[in-house]
Design an enzyme around this catalytic site. Structure first.
Site, PDB file in Angstrom:
ATOM      1  N   HIS A 173      -5.786 -13.689  26.071  1.00 20.85           N
ATOM      2  CA  HIS A 173      -6.449 -12.505  25.524  1.00 20.85           C
ATOM      3  C   HIS A 173      -5.589 -11.693  24.557  1.00 20.85           C
ATOM      4  O   HIS A 173      -6.093 -11.134  23.605  1.00 20.85           O
ATOM      5  CB  HIS A 173      -6.971 -11.593  26.649  1.00 20.85           C
ATOM      6  CG  HIS A 173      -5.887 -10.907  27.440  1.00 20.85           C
ATOM      7  ND1 HIS A 173      -5.221 -11.523  28.472  1.00 20.85           N
ATOM      8  CD2 HIS A 173      -5.351  -9.659  27.330  1.00 20.85           C
ATOM      9  CE1 HIS A 173      -4.328 -10.676  28.972  1.00 20.85           C
ATOM     10  NE2 HIS A 173      -4.382  -9.533  28.299  1.00 20.85           N
ATOM     11  N   ASP A 174      -4.300 -11.633  24.800  1.00 17.64           N
ATOM     12  CA  ASP A 174      -3.435 -10.769  23.983  1.00 17.64           C
ATOM     13  C   ASP A 174      -2.511 -11.522  23.030  1.00 17.64           C
ATOM     14  O   ASP A 174      -1.557 -10.929  22.528  1.00 17.64           O
ATOM     15  CB  ASP A 174      -2.580  -9.869  24.892  1.00 17.64           C
ATOM     16  CG  ASP A 174      -3.224  -8.507  25.148  1.00 17.64           C
ATOM     17  OD1 ASP A 174      -4.117  -8.104  24.381  1.00 17.64           O
ATOM     18  OD2 ASP A 174      -2.818  -7.847  26.125  1.00 17.64           O
ATOM     19  N   LYS A 191      -1.080 -10.082  19.847  1.00 17.21           N
ATOM     20  CA  LYS A 191       0.044  -9.139  19.785  1.00 17.21           C
ATOM     21  C   LYS A 191       1.238  -9.733  19.025  1.00 17.21           C
ATOM     22  O   LYS A 191       2.137  -8.992  18.635  1.00 17.21           O
ATOM     23  CB  LYS A 191       0.470  -8.708  21.195  1.00 17.21           C
ATOM     24  CG  LYS A 191      -0.466  -7.664  21.812  1.00 17.21           C
ATOM     25  CD  LYS A 191       0.051  -7.195  23.167  1.00 17.21           C
ATOM     26  CE  LYS A 191      -0.845  -6.118  23.776  1.00 17.21           C
ATOM     27  NZ  LYS A 191      -0.424  -5.793  25.163  1.00 17.21           N
ATOM     28  N   HIS A 193      -4.573  -6.093  17.218  1.00 14.64           N
ATOM     29  CA  HIS A 193      -4.210  -7.327  17.928  1.00 14.64           C
ATOM     30  C   HIS A 193      -5.456  -8.119  18.331  1.00 14.64           C
ATOM     31  O   HIS A 193      -5.402  -9.338  18.457  1.00 14.64           O
ATOM     32  CB  HIS A 193      -3.306  -7.049  19.143  1.00 14.64           C
ATOM     33  CG  HIS A 193      -3.997  -6.510  20.373  1.00 14.64           C
ATOM     34  ND1 HIS A 193      -4.331  -5.195  20.524  1.00 14.64           N
ATOM     35  CD2 HIS A 193      -4.417  -7.124  21.514  1.00 14.64           C
ATOM     36  CE1 HIS A 193      -4.916  -5.014  21.712  1.00 14.64           C
ATOM     37  NE2 HIS A 193      -4.983  -6.179  22.328  1.00 14.64           N
ATOM     38  N   HIS A 235     -11.980  -8.097  24.164  1.00 12.31           N
ATOM     39  CA  HIS A 235     -11.542  -7.647  25.486  1.00 12.31           C
ATOM     40  C   HIS A 235     -11.263  -6.143  25.556  1.00 12.31           C
ATOM     41  O   HIS A 235     -11.021  -5.617  26.636  1.00 12.31           O
ATOM     42  CB  HIS A 235     -10.334  -8.457  25.987  1.00 12.31           C
ATOM     43  CG  HIS A 235      -9.048  -8.200  25.276  1.00 12.31           C
ATOM     44  ND1 HIS A 235      -8.721  -8.775  24.076  1.00 12.31           N
ATOM     45  CD2 HIS A 235      -7.982  -7.421  25.597  1.00 12.31           C
ATOM     46  CE1 HIS A 235      -7.518  -8.366  23.695  1.00 12.31           C
ATOM     47  NE2 HIS A 235      -7.052  -7.533  24.601  1.00 12.31           N
ATOM     48  N   HIS A 236     -11.302  -5.447  24.419  1.00  9.64           N
ATOM     49  CA  HIS A 236     -11.181  -3.979  24.467  1.00  9.64           C
ATOM     50  C   HIS A 236     -12.482  -3.271  24.091  1.00  9.64           C
ATOM     51  O   HIS A 236     -12.494  -2.064  23.861  1.00  9.64           O
ATOM     52  CB  HIS A 236     -10.037  -3.491  23.565  1.00  9.64           C
ATOM     53  CG  HIS A 236      -8.674  -3.809  24.106  1.00  9.64           C
ATOM     54  ND1 HIS A 236      -8.160  -3.219  25.246  1.00  9.64           N
ATOM     55  CD2 HIS A 236      -7.727  -4.675  23.688  1.00  9.64           C
ATOM     56  CE1 HIS A 236      -6.947  -3.702  25.497  1.00  9.64           C
ATOM     57  NE2 HIS A 236      -6.661  -4.607  24.561  1.00  9.64           N
ATOM     58  N   ASP A 262      -7.879  -7.125  32.770  1.00  6.49           N
ATOM     59  CA  ASP A 262      -6.692  -6.728  32.017  1.00  6.49           C
ATOM     60  C   ASP A 262      -6.303  -5.286  32.315  1.00  6.49           C
ATOM     61  O   ASP A 262      -5.133  -4.979  32.557  1.00  6.49           O
ATOM     62  CB  ASP A 262      -6.979  -6.916  30.519  1.00  6.49           C
ATOM     63  CG  ASP A 262      -5.789  -6.552  29.651  1.00  6.49           C
ATOM     64  OD1 ASP A 262      -4.638  -6.841  30.050  1.00  6.49           O
ATOM     65  OD2 ASP A 262      -6.002  -5.972  28.563  1.00  6.49           O
TER      66      ASP A 262
HETATM   67  P1  C2E Z   1      -1.640  -3.104  27.875  1.00  9.62           P
HETATM   68  O1  C2E Z   1      -0.404  -2.352  28.281  1.00  9.62           O
HETATM   69  O2  C2E Z   1      -1.752  -4.525  28.355  1.00  9.62           O
HETATM   70  O3  C2E Z   1      -2.876  -2.293  28.386  1.00  9.62           O
HETATM   71  C1  C2E Z   1      -4.190  -2.834  28.376  1.00  9.62           C
HETATM   72  C2  C2E Z   1      -5.229  -1.746  28.616  1.00  9.62           C
HETATM   73  O4  C2E Z   1      -5.074  -1.202  29.912  1.00  9.62           O
HETATM   74  C3  C2E Z   1      -5.132  -0.552  27.674  1.00  9.62           C
HETATM   75  O5  C2E Z   1      -5.802  -0.842  26.452  1.00  9.62           O
HETATM   76  C4  C2E Z   1      -5.870   0.511  28.468  1.00  9.62           C
HETATM   77  O6  C2E Z   1      -7.274   0.324  28.369  1.00  9.62           O
HETATM   78  C5  C2E Z   1      -5.485   0.178  29.881  1.00  9.62           C
HETATM   79  N1  C2E Z   1      -4.362   1.048  30.298  1.00  9.62           N
HETATM   80  C6  C2E Z   1      -3.056   0.739  30.345  1.00  9.62           C
HETATM   81  N2  C2E Z   1      -2.341   1.780  30.795  1.00  9.62           N
HETATM   82  C7  C2E Z   1      -3.223   2.789  31.033  1.00  9.62           C
HETATM   83  C8  C2E Z   1      -3.093   4.137  31.522  1.00  9.62           C
HETATM   84  O7  C2E Z   1      -1.986   4.616  31.832  1.00  9.62           O
HETATM   85  N3  C2E Z   1      -4.246   4.847  31.639  1.00  9.62           N
HETATM   86  C9  C2E Z   1      -5.471   4.337  31.330  1.00  9.62           C
HETATM   87  N4  C2E Z   1      -6.561   5.096  31.477  1.00  9.62           N
HETATM   88  N5  C2E Z   1      -5.620   3.077  30.842  1.00  9.62           N
HETATM   89  C10 C2E Z   1      -4.508   2.309  30.716  1.00  9.62           C
HETATM   90  P2  C2E Z   1      -5.423   0.015  25.148  1.00  9.62           P
HETATM   91  O8  C2E Z   1      -5.318   1.453  25.461  1.00  9.62           O
HETATM   92  O9  C2E Z   1      -6.389  -0.359  24.090  1.00  9.62           O
HETATM   93  O10 C2E Z   1      -3.992  -0.502  24.755  1.00  9.62           O
HETATM   94  C11 C2E Z   1      -3.801  -1.803  24.239  1.00  9.62           C
HETATM   95  C12 C2E Z   1      -2.347  -2.109  24.217  1.00  9.62           C
HETATM   96  O11 C2E Z   1      -1.702  -1.158  23.363  1.00  9.62           O
HETATM   97  C13 C2E Z   1      -1.629  -1.980  25.564  1.00  9.62           C
HETATM   98  O12 C2E Z   1      -1.767  -3.150  26.283  1.00  9.62           O
HETATM   99  C14 C2E Z   1      -0.210  -1.708  25.112  1.00  9.62           C
HETATM  100  O13 C2E Z   1       0.423  -2.905  24.684  1.00  9.62           O
HETATM  101  C15 C2E Z   1      -0.413  -0.838  23.871  1.00  9.62           C
HETATM  102  N6  C2E Z   1      -0.365   0.585  24.185  1.00  9.62           N
HETATM  103  C16 C2E Z   1      -1.402   1.411  24.479  1.00  9.62           C
HETATM  104  N7  C2E Z   1      -0.974   2.660  24.657  1.00  9.62           N
HETATM  105  C17 C2E Z   1       0.367   2.653  24.480  1.00  9.62           C
HETATM  106  C18 C2E Z   1       1.403   3.643  24.539  1.00  9.62           C
HETATM  107  O14 C2E Z   1       1.174   4.826  24.783  1.00  9.62           O
HETATM  108  N8  C2E Z   1       2.695   3.241  24.297  1.00  9.62           N
HETATM  109  C19 C2E Z   1       2.980   1.939  24.016  1.00  9.62           C
HETATM  110  N9  C2E Z   1       4.268   1.598  23.806  1.00  9.62           N
HETATM  111  N10 C2E Z   1       2.047   0.962  23.962  1.00  9.62           N
HETATM  112  C20 C2E Z   1       0.749   1.321  24.191  1.00  9.62           C
HETATM  113 FE    FE Z   2      -5.279  -6.309  24.532  1.00 12.38          FE
HETATM  114 FE    FE Z   3      -2.896  -7.616  28.587  1.00 14.29          FE
END
Ligand code: C2E
Ligand code: FE
Ligand code: FE
Ligand code: SIN
Ligand code: SIN
Length: 409
Positions: A253-254, A257, A282, A308-309, A351
């Site tokens: 899925h990712d 990235k 991504h 997936h988002h 995810d």
């Molecule tokens: P990921 O870390 O694999 O997170 C996948 C999805 O899990 C996120 O999609 C979000 O829907 C959910 N998620 C993860 N952590 C939280 C959280 O603390 N609270 C809530 N409510 N949901 C959470 P999203 O937001 O579209 O992010 C996609 C990807 O973007 C993430 O994959 C991560 O790689 C990056 N990302 C998102 N926000 C941040 C951030 O604040 N800092 C950094 N360094 N990366 C981020």
């Molecule tokens: Fe993703």
């Molecule tokens: Fe993931």
């Protein structure tokens, strides 16, 4: 101990085995292949239970477990995520089979002659209440002549469904099946290896997309799919085949990235709005990687990478996209509900659930209770309610998957 002479197969046996060969070729993922091989091997000698253990380095890892007495082979069950292995040595039945590349035909494992170097391990019997009696343990040998797996058949059922010794003439048929099976298993492992290698490449870039995370998301998605498919009336072997596709495609899925810069990917804190907009691409990069292929796996991997988002309420990203052939594809509308492909709706939940309960560079892990609260609250908004209820109905399996695929260290 009886080692096995080249008994000729009964006629029916051969045509049955040939029919199985043809069916096996259609399967690609290792799990579906193993499941089928075990089922067919058990049919040949009416074995009530059995398992296949794959050679991984110097151990044998339980990779598939059947037991008609304890659970249905078509059901969803946590035993498939048994986190167990035995060393390849003289001291267990499976270990001996692999080490010496020898078939063992054992009439009663609780009454093994003392002169045998191996012992039966009664741990599973004790824990489950099952009683193992007769065992047929065969090595699966690959074309390089090395053992790649062990198949263990347990309790051949006699006339009144009591466990009896395995008939000697069934052994030749099972051996024939096993010889062909090893080629199928290696093929399936090559496909999985390729996927894992692709993922390792992206893991180098994004420390959060670890092997275990990807395996968990794949396994959660496969089991949620299985739960949902049970209500759809698809036949069991088609469900298993599609379940394997879902698992493999979900693992990818990712991969998009790989197209995101390190500065954003490895940022320890919160992303700025602009960085987040970049990050969202991504999904498009991932879909672009699979754009040219029509294989079923690639089509599903493309749908999942792209969608997936998406959110069930239509507020997710990238929405409806102009043309993924184009790396600069643009969002041209929203996408909601049943317009989002089902595998993508499933991975959306799997995810996020795994991201929530894991540590990330930008957040601490949540407790299971907090994660489940969010998932329940977002049912019908972020997530498809049917996916949520399927997920909530298999939490024991979800826990078993978490136990099996843990982060190293
Ligand atoms: P990921 O870390 O694999 O997170 C996948 C999805 O899990 C996120 O999609 C979000 O829907 C959910 N998620 C993860 N952590 C939280 C959280 O603390 N609270 C809530 N409510 N949901 C959470 P999203 O937001 O579209 O992010 C996609 C990807 O973007 C993430 O994959 C991560 O790689 C990056 N990302 C998102 N926000 C941040 C951030 O604040 N800092 C950094 N360094 N990366 C981020
Ligand atoms: Fe993703
Ligand atoms: Fe993931
Ligand atoms: C063995 O082959 O004895 C090990 C398998 C098991 O633990 O049941
Ligand atoms: C963001 O808006 O930066 C993403 C929040 C998150 O899911 O962690």
């Amino acid at each position: 101990m009886k080692t096995v002479p080249g008994v000729s197969c009964v006629h029916e046996g051969i045509s049955h085995v040939l029919a199985v060969f043809l069916k096996l070729r259609e399967l690609r993922g290792t799990d579906a292949i193993l499941d089928r091989i075990l089922l067919e091997a058990r049919k040949i000698c009416r074995a009530e239970a059995g398992s296949i253990l794959l050679v991984k380095e110097d151990r044998l890892v339980f990779s598939i477990v059947h037991n008609d007495f304890l659970f249905s082979a078509d059901g969803i069950n946590k035993h498939l995520y048994l986190n167990a292995s035995v060393p390849i040595d003289d001291f267990s039945i499976a270990g001996f089979t692999a080490k010496h590349s020898e078939t063992l035909l054992l009439d009663d494992v609780y009454a093994l002659p003392r002169s045998y170097p191996f012992k039966f391990n009664p741990a599973f019997d004790k824990q489950s209440g099952y009683h193992t009696r007769s065992v047929l343990s065969l090595p699966l040998i690959n074309f390089q002549g090395r053992v790649c797996a062990v198949i263990q058949l347990i309790n051949s059922l006699g006339q009144d469904n009591k466990a009896v010794p395995f008939p000697e003439d069934s052994v030749a048929c099972v051996s024939l099946l096993a010889n062909h099976a090893s080629a199928c298993i290696e093929n399936g492992m090559a496909t999985s290896e390729l996927i894992l290698r692709t993922i390792r490449m992206s893991e180098l870039r994004d420390p959060a997309e670890t092997g275990p995370h990807v395996q968990r998301v794949g396994a959660y998605s496969a089991e949620i799919y299985h739960r949902m498919a049970q209500e759809s009336g698809l036949d069991a072997s088609e469900i298993k085949r599609r379940k394997d596709l879902v698992r493999m495609a979900a693992m990818l899925h990712d991969v998009g990235k790989v197209g995101i810069s390190d500065v954003i990917l490895k940022k320890p804190g919160k992303l700025t709005e602009g960085e987040y907009e970049t990050m969202k691409r991504h999904t498009l990069y991932g879909a672009h990687l699979f754009r040219n292929s029509a294989s079923e796996l690639d089509v599903m991997a493309r749908e999942i990478a792209l969608n997936h988002h998406q959110r069930f309420d239509g507020k997710g990203y990238p929405g409806r996209v102009s043309n993924i052939e184009d790396v600069d594809a643009m969002t041209v509308g929203t996408m909601a509900g049943g317009d989002i492909p089902q595998p993508a709706r499933i991975v959306a939940l799997a995810d996020v659930f795994d991201a929530l309960i894991s540590k990330r560079a930008y957040k601490e892990p949540w407790t299971m209770g907090m994660a489940l609260d969010v998932i329940r609250k977002e049912s019908g908004q972020q997530f498809d309610p049917e996916v949520v209820s399927a997920f909530l109905s298999i939490l024991d399996v979800i826990e078993a998957i978490r136990g099996k695929y843990q982060e190293a260290g």
